[in-house]
Write an enzyme that holds these catalytic residues in place. Structure first.
Site, PDB file in Angstrom:
ATOM      1  CG  ASN A 132      -4.833   4.764   0.819  1.00  0.00           C
ATOM      2  OD1 ASN A 132      -6.231   4.104   1.263  1.00  0.00           O
ATOM      3  ND2 ASN A 132      -3.882   4.817   0.586  1.00  0.00           N
ATOM      4  CD  GLU A 138      -2.906   1.081   2.441  1.00  0.00           C
ATOM      5  OE1 GLU A 138      -3.188   0.623   3.659  1.00  0.00           O
ATOM      6  OE2 GLU A 138      -3.811   1.992   2.535  1.00  0.00           O
ATOM      7  CG  ASP A 144      -8.837   1.493   3.204  1.00  0.00           C
ATOM      8  OD1 ASP A 144      -8.141   0.696   4.256  1.00  0.00           O
ATOM      9  OD2 ASP A 144      -7.415   2.727   3.434  1.00  0.00           O
ATOM     10  CD  GLU A 192      -6.950  -0.987   7.061  1.00  0.00           C
ATOM     11  OE1 GLU A 192      -8.167  -0.328   7.076  1.00  0.00           O
ATOM     12  OE2 GLU A 192      -5.999  -0.372   6.279  1.00  0.00           O
TER      13      GLU A 192
HETATM   14  P1  C2E Z   1      -5.130   3.462   5.866  1.00  0.00           P
HETATM   15  O1  C2E Z   1      -5.673   3.887   4.303  1.00  0.00           O
HETATM   16  O2  C2E Z   1      -6.021   3.102   6.635  1.00  0.00           O
HETATM   17  O3  C2E Z   1      -2.963   3.777   5.976  1.00  0.00           O
HETATM   18  C1  C2E Z   1      -3.782   2.314   6.898  1.00  0.00           C
HETATM   19  C2  C2E Z   1      -2.632   3.786   8.107  1.00  0.00           C
HETATM   20  O4  C2E Z   1      -2.177   2.425   9.188  1.00  0.00           O
HETATM   21  C3  C2E Z   1      -1.337   3.943   7.476  1.00  0.00           C
HETATM   22  O5  C2E Z   1      -1.768   4.983   8.548  1.00  0.00           O
HETATM   23  C4  C2E Z   1      -0.208   3.382   8.213  1.00  0.00           C
HETATM   24  O6  C2E Z   1       0.793   3.649   8.768  1.00  0.00           O
HETATM   25  C5  C2E Z   1      -0.634   2.295   9.490  1.00  0.00           C
HETATM   26  N1  C2E Z   1      -0.773   1.438   9.586  1.00  0.00           N
HETATM   27  C6  C2E Z   1      -0.237   0.378   9.506  1.00  0.00           C
HETATM   28  N2  C2E Z   1       0.491  -0.722  10.151  1.00  0.00           N
HETATM   29  C7  C2E Z   1       0.116  -0.565  11.641  1.00  0.00           C
HETATM   30  C8  C2E Z   1      -0.012  -0.699  12.622  1.00  0.00           C
HETATM   31  O7  C2E Z   1      -0.180  -2.356  13.006  1.00  0.00           O
HETATM   32  N3  C2E Z   1       0.281  -0.522  13.305  1.00  0.00           N
HETATM   33  C9  C2E Z   1      -0.998   0.841  13.493  1.00  0.00           C
HETATM   34  N4  C2E Z   1      -0.963   1.764  14.638  1.00  0.00           N
HETATM   35  N5  C2E Z   1      -1.044   1.841  12.391  1.00  0.00           N
HETATM   36  C10 C2E Z   1      -0.711   0.468  11.411  1.00  0.00           C
HETATM   37  P2  C2E Z   1      -0.868   6.963   7.602  1.00  0.00           P
HETATM   38  O8  C2E Z   1       0.174   6.516   6.531  1.00  0.00           O
HETATM   39  O9  C2E Z   1      -0.469   7.649   9.411  1.00  0.00           O
HETATM   40  O10 C2E Z   1      -1.665   6.678   7.086  1.00  0.00           O
HETATM   41  C11 C2E Z   1      -3.040   7.493   7.817  1.00  0.00           C
HETATM   42  C12 C2E Z   1      -4.469   7.894   6.117  1.00  0.00           C
HETATM   43  O11 C2E Z   1      -4.162   8.666   5.257  1.00  0.00           O
HETATM   44  C13 C2E Z   1      -4.339   6.132   5.874  1.00  0.00           C
HETATM   45  O12 C2E Z   1      -4.904   5.249   6.299  1.00  0.00           O
HETATM   46  C14 C2E Z   1      -5.092   6.942   4.381  1.00  0.00           C
HETATM   47  O13 C2E Z   1      -5.988   7.030   5.018  1.00  0.00           O
HETATM   48  C15 C2E Z   1      -4.815   8.181   4.679  1.00  0.00           C
HETATM   49  N6  C2E Z   1      -3.551   8.590   3.621  1.00  0.00           N
HETATM   50  C16 C2E Z   1      -2.061   8.045   3.528  1.00  0.00           C
HETATM   51  N7  C2E Z   1      -1.588   8.037   1.624  1.00  0.00           N
HETATM   52  C17 C2E Z   1      -2.600   8.643   1.275  1.00  0.00           C
HETATM   53  C18 C2E Z   1      -2.940   9.419   0.016  1.00  0.00           C
HETATM   54  O14 C2E Z   1      -2.018   9.172  -1.374  1.00  0.00           O
HETATM   55  N8  C2E Z   1      -4.049   9.539  -0.061  1.00  0.00           N
HETATM   56  C19 C2E Z   1      -5.352   9.498   0.348  1.00  0.00           C
HETATM   57  N9  C2E Z   1      -6.195   9.488  -0.234  1.00  0.00           N
HETATM   58  N10 C2E Z   1      -5.401   9.107   1.814  1.00  0.00           N
HETATM   59  C20 C2E Z   1      -3.526   8.668   1.808  1.00  0.00           C
HETATM   60 MG    MG Z   2      -5.643   2.470   2.896  1.00  0.00          MG
HETATM   61 MG    MG Z   3      -7.269   1.398   6.262  1.00  0.00          MG
END
Ligand code: C2E
Ligand code: MG
Ligand code: MG
Ligand code: MG
Length: 280
Positions: free
Chosen positions: A114, A59, A176, A233
């Site tokens: 995403n 991802e 998601d 996830e």
């Molecule tokens: P998401 O799409 O649900 O991505 C998964 C989030 O969970 C990511 O946070 C990831 O780093 C985190 N995660 C993964 N494994 C674990 C784990 O074992 N424990 C915990 N506590 N967290 C975990 P991240 O990278 O901070 O991104 C947060 C949200 O921001 C994403 O949730 C997504 O909704 C959004 N996002 C990130 N990049 C993009 C992008 O390029 N475009 C868009 N539209 N949204 C994005």
């Molecule tokens: Mg996602």
């Molecule tokens: Mg997610």
């Protein structure tokens, strides 16, 4: 006295709101600059087959560090980008960089990307995605688009049209954060999702919480019937992974398997896959 503290609260509240608004504007301006300068970087987190532990895809997760603001997390800058009309440009930059990086991976690995709710209201989104794929030469069959329940509910007719257009060129669609938004099971019937991602809130409580266990099992039974793949996830512990396998969950993602890392570290991760070494 009560009156005075009441008035005091109002003053503090207004001041805090003002400070918050200023900070949002500051982030917005810095983000506009960063996007124009191409400074937002995708990181990649592995998604694995829970049984074999083979990596099946990654991802893409946007990362941004500003000189003055420091690291700004996506949970902060993505909503601001949406609100202030920067999400389209940001997303195109991130997808361009992500597909360029993913071209270096073994061909059987998919890239998951995403989309924000506002992008599913904009009928240009599908075209933008397809032109970036054409430009970078990335096979649409290797791309998955992740949308949230909010994404499909904001303007269902518009979202469904975009989803249909993307599926027509071979892009797969994934739902998601399932279980945390305004779930509508009826929408699961109308939309054709290829995959569902169980939100990490359920995984976090899978070991001790009976209701979470029942909900996860119900989701898995439903996906089985609907022919949808499932990824859980936020898996952080071995015990969570084994419970999910026991329940019949096929895919997993979480710190247990790997944190999101940049493109170079992702290649390194693939090279070090050991017995599951991939031909790169
Ligand atoms: P998401 O799409 O649900 O991505 C998964 C989030 O969970 C990511 O946070 C990831 O780093 C985190 N995660 C993964 N494994 C674990 C784990 O074992 N424990 C915990 N506590 N967290 C975990 P991240 O990278 O901070 O991104 C947060 C949200 O921001 C994403 O949730 C997504 O909704 C959004 N996002 C990130 N990049 C993009 C992008 O390029 N475009 C868009 N539209 N949204 C994005
Ligand atoms: Mg996602
Ligand atoms: Mg997610
Ligand atoms: Mg999330």
């Amino acid at each position: 006295h009560a009156k005075r503290s009441g008035r005091g609260r109002v003053v503090v509240y207004t001041h805090q709101m003002e400070e918050a608004a200023k900070r949002v504007t500051r982030i917005e301006q810095a983000l506009r600059r960063a996007v124009a300068a191409g400074e937002v970087e995708p990181h990649f987190q592995p998604i694995v087959d829970l049984r074999t532990r083979d990596t099946i895809g990654f991802e893409a997760l946007a990362r941004w560090t500003d000189q003055d603001l420091g690291v700004v997390p996506p949970n902060v800058f993505i909503p601001i980008a949406e609100e202030r009309g920067i999400i389209g440009a940001l997303s195109q930059l991130a997808l361009r960089k992500a597909t360029l990086a993913a071209r270096d991976w073994p061909e059987h690995l998919f890239l998951s990307f995403n989309l924000s709710p506002s992008q599913l209201v904009d009928q240009n989104t599908g075209l933008h995605i397809q032109s970036i794929l054409a430009e970078t030469g990335f096979d649409p069959h290797r791309l998955e688009i992740e949308i949230t329940e909010t994404g499909m509910m904001t303007d269902p007719i518009s979202a469904e049209k975009i989803v249909d257009d993307l599926r027509a060129v071979g892009i797969r669609i994934s739902l998601d954060d399932f279980g945390t938004g305004q779930s509508s099971l009826g929408r699961l019937r109308d939309f054709h999702f290829d995959k569902l991602k169980i939100d990490r809130a359920f995984v976090a409580s899978i070991l001790e919480d009976r209701p979470s266990q029942h909900i996860i099992r119900a989701i898995l039974a439903m996906c089985d019937g609907l022919g949808m793949e499932v990824v859980a996830e936020g898996i952080e512990e071995e015990a969570q992974a084994s419970r999910l396998i026991q329940f019949g969950c096929g895919g997993g993602q979480g710190y247990l398997f790997g944190r999101p890392v940049d493109a170079a570290a992702t290649l390194e991760y693939l090279r070090n896959a050991g017995p599951r070494a991939l031909a790169i």
